[in-house]
Design a protein around this motif. Structure first.
Motif, PDB file in Angstrom:
ATOM      1  N   ARG A 121       0.836  -1.204   0.000  1.00 32.04           N
ATOM      2  CA  ARG A 121       0.000   0.000   0.000  1.00 32.04           C
ATOM      3  C   ARG A 121       0.869   1.251   0.000  1.00 32.04           C
ATOM      4  NH1 ARG A 121      -4.410  -0.889   4.692  1.00 32.04           N
ATOM      5  NH2 ARG A 121      -2.617  -1.797   5.776  1.00 32.04           N
ATOM      6  N   SER A 122       0.323   2.325  -0.554  1.00 31.75           N
ATOM      7  CA  SER A 122       1.075   3.584  -0.542  1.00 31.75           C
ATOM      8  C   SER A 122       0.114   4.753  -0.589  1.00 31.75           C
ATOM      9  CB  SER A 122       2.045   3.654  -1.730  1.00 31.75           C
ATOM     10  OG  SER A 122       1.348   3.689  -2.954  1.00 31.75           O
ATOM     11  N   TRP A 123       0.618   5.886  -0.113  1.00 36.17           N
ATOM     12  CA  TRP A 123      -0.129   7.138  -0.119  1.00 36.17           C
ATOM     13  C   TRP A 123       0.781   8.245  -0.623  1.00 36.17           C
ATOM     14  CZ3 TRP A 123      -0.409   3.446   3.570  1.00 36.17           C
ATOM     15  CH2 TRP A 123      -1.675   2.953   3.920  1.00 36.17           C
ATOM     16  N   HIS A 124       0.209   9.173  -1.349  1.00 37.18           N
ATOM     17  CA  HIS A 124       0.924  10.387  -1.722  1.00 37.18           C
ATOM     18  C   HIS A 124       0.394  11.511  -0.839  1.00 37.18           C
ATOM     19  CE1 HIS A 124       2.968  13.420  -4.133  1.00 37.18           C
ATOM     20  NE2 HIS A 124       1.868  14.142  -4.013  1.00 37.18           N
ATOM     21  N   ALA A 125       1.294  12.246  -0.190  1.00 36.26           N
ATOM     22  CA  ALA A 125       0.886  13.301   0.733  1.00 36.26           C
ATOM     23  C   ALA A 125       1.718  14.551   0.511  1.00 36.26           C
ATOM     24  CB  ALA A 125       1.041  12.836   2.176  1.00 36.26           C
ATOM     25  N   ARG A 126       1.061  15.686   0.614  1.00 35.71           N
ATOM     26  CA  ARG A 126       1.766  16.967   0.547  1.00 35.71           C
ATOM     27  C   ARG A 126       2.594  17.182   1.795  1.00 35.71           C
ATOM     28  NH1 ARG A 126       0.205  21.856   2.672  1.00 35.71           N
ATOM     29  NH2 ARG A 126       1.141  23.722   1.756  1.00 35.71           N
ATOM     30  N   ASN A 127       2.038  16.776   2.956  1.00 32.86           N
ATOM     31  CA  ASN A 127       2.738  16.884   4.239  1.00 32.86           C
ATOM     32  C   ASN A 127       2.710  15.532   4.934  1.00 32.86           C
ATOM     33  OD1 ASN A 127       2.917  19.907   4.255  1.00 32.86           O
ATOM     34  ND2 ASN A 127       0.686  19.728   4.365  1.00 32.86           N
ATOM     35  N   VAL A 128       3.734  15.268   5.728  1.00 33.34           N
ATOM     36  CA  VAL A 128       3.769  14.065   6.565  1.00 33.34           C
ATOM     37  C   VAL A 128       4.138  14.486   7.981  1.00 33.34           C
ATOM     38  CG1 VAL A 128       4.838  11.823   6.990  1.00 33.34           C
ATOM     39  CG2 VAL A 128       4.405  12.575   4.635  1.00 33.34           C
ATOM     40  N   VAL A 129       3.319  14.077   8.936  1.00 40.04           N
ATOM     41  CA  VAL A 129       3.599  14.318  10.355  1.00 40.04           C
ATOM     42  C   VAL A 129       3.980  12.984  10.980  1.00 40.04           C
ATOM     43  CG1 VAL A 129       2.710  15.134  12.557  1.00 40.04           C
ATOM     44  CG2 VAL A 129       1.939  16.207  10.435  1.00 40.04           C
ATOM     45  N   ILE A 130       5.183  12.893  11.504  1.00 37.50           N
ATOM     46  CA  ILE A 130       5.653  11.665  12.149  1.00 37.50           C
ATOM     47  C   ILE A 130       5.312  11.752  13.629  1.00 37.50           C
ATOM     48  CG2 ILE A 130       7.660  10.225  12.645  1.00 37.50           C
ATOM     49  CD1 ILE A 130       8.918  11.362  10.055  1.00 37.50           C
ATOM     50  N   ALA A 131       4.292  11.005  14.018  1.00 37.16           N
ATOM     51  CA  ALA A 131       3.761  11.055  15.382  1.00 37.16           C
ATOM     52  C   ALA A 131       3.947   9.725  16.096  1.00 37.16           C
ATOM     53  CB  ALA A 131       2.274  11.429  15.354  1.00 37.16           C
ATOM     54  N   THR A 132       5.001   9.016  15.719  1.00 43.13           N
ATOM     55  CA  THR A 132       5.253   7.708  16.333  1.00 43.13           C
ATOM     56  C   THR A 132       5.926   7.827  17.692  1.00 43.13           C
ATOM     57  OG1 THR A 132       7.346   7.596  15.121  1.00 43.13           O
ATOM     58  CG2 THR A 132       5.440   6.537  14.114  1.00 43.13           C
ATOM     59  N   GLY A 133       6.354   9.041  18.059  1.00 42.10           N
ATOM     60  CA  GLY A 133       7.083   9.200  19.304  1.00 42.10           C
ATOM     61  C   GLY A 133       8.516   8.735  19.150  1.00 42.10           C
TER      62      GLY A 133
END
Length: 366
Positions: A121-133
């Motif tokens: 699976r994949s997504w194209h995003a303008r922004n990515v927020v890494i909230a994994t800690g």
């Protein structure tokens, strides 16, 4: 929308814990389009999977996310399952879009945005927020593999309750809060020792009185004094990242009273058993619980967000060199409380404005 069919989204949030939910809430307030992906089957599972008796150190009055206070007694300390259920209800209440069972294994630049992948699976995003800690990968010393096969070994991530242990002594390695709490619990059914030194101790007894009179002072300092905007905060921040957190609820006094033996740190292995201290004392436990913490792993992030020393190249969660990539839920992202429930909401509000802003506005630069 069927999000499994290679969709395009404005903002993709990786991680659906309290940090991901908080920034999702504020992005919704900004009217932004976003999607949260999370590796767990249910919202809150990162808390449900921890040991059975775990309770928060912060009282209920400080455990709510933006928009919804934590329910119940404001001076009680919620269980990990109560927090997990609150997070699940929070997601449902605000109808935050989350896709579960997604373990992200790649993030790379893709023309005018980013490609985020999880298996096929994949997504194209303008922004990515890494909230994994931070500190997601369990850490054990290299010599752990040299211990006798007769010794049951668990990392604190996998420990649930004393019924997992085999008969005989338990050695808990690491005297942080997890080590102290687990050592106290298993001492009720097994002879127990804990190896290591604490990084300090809360000077008063933890409980309802502390929640009323002491913890508000600590919370204020963690939110407003020890920040990257203050000289003392900037001085403390590097040491804060390296130093173990002080013991909060279970202190050495309580451990000794329960019969837990306090040992120096483990230095190696001899003949299949742990060695402790400078005088090389060998101990022979039947069980070892590694409360030795976690390490970061950003090998899946294939854009330059980490320097040669492994430090994140961000300022208050904004990666200036890679516009469109953001971090939240990290230790001392802006303040000493940034990685905690009391602190994550403020960081989320700040970042949501920058995520939602046009890149030409200047808000993405801090």
């Amino acid at each position: 929308m069927n999000w499994s069919q290679n969709p395009a989204v404005d903002t993709l949030i990786v991680g659906g814990g309290q940090a991901g939910l908080a920034i999702g809430y504020w992005l919704a307030q900004e009217g932004s389009s976003f999607l949260i992906v999370d590796e767990n089957a249910r919202t809150g599972d990162s808390w449900r999977q921890r040991w059975d008796s775990l309770r928060l150190f912060t009282p209920g009055k400080y455990d709510g996310l933006p928009g919804v206070p934590f329910p119940g007694d404001r001076l009680s300390f919620p269980t990990k399952d109560e927090l997990a259920d609150y997070l699940e209800d929070y997601k449902r209440r605000f109808d935050l879009p989350i896709v579960h069972n997604v373990r992200v294994d790649g993030l790379e630049s893709d023309g005018d945005g980013f490609q985020v992948t999880s298996g096929q699976r994949s997504w194209h995003a303008r922004n990515v927020v890494i909230a994994t800690g931070g500190y997601r990968v369990p850490k054990t010393p290299a010599f752990a593999g040299e211990l006798s096969a007769d010794i049951l070994q668990l990392h604190s991530q996998d420990y649930k309750n004393p019924s997992q242990l085999q008969p005989g002594p338990v050695l808990v390695v690491g005297l942080g809060n997890s080590g102290a709490e687990i050592a106290l619990e298993v001492s009720g059914s097994h002879p127990t020792a804990v190896a290591g030194g604490p990084g300090g101790e809360l000077p008063v007894r933890h409980g309802r009185a502390a929640a009323r009179f002491v913890l508000p002072v600590i919370r204020f300092a963690g939110l407003h004094v020890l920040t990257l905007d203050t000289p003392v905060g900037r001085k403390v921040a590097p040491k804060f990242m390296q130093k173990a957190a002080p013991l909060i609820r279970t202190r050495t006094k309580e451990l000794r009273a329960a019969g837990v033996e306090l040992l120096p740190r483990v230095t190696g292995v001899r003949d299949g058993y742990p060695e402790v201290g400078g005088d090389i004392q060998t101990v022979k436990p039947a069980n070892v619980i590694w409360c030795t913490g976690y390490r970061d792993d950003y090998s899946w992030v294939r854009v330059p967000v980490v320097d040669g020393a492994g430090r994140l190249l961000q300022k208050r969660g904004v990666v200036a060199d890679v516009p469109g990539v953001f971090f939240i839920g990290q230790e001392f992202l802006f303040a000493a409380a940034s990685a905690t429930l009391p602190g994550v909401g403020r960081d989320a509000r700040y970042l949501a404005r920058r995520v939602a802003a046009p890149r030409s506005s200047g808000l993405v630069n801090v």
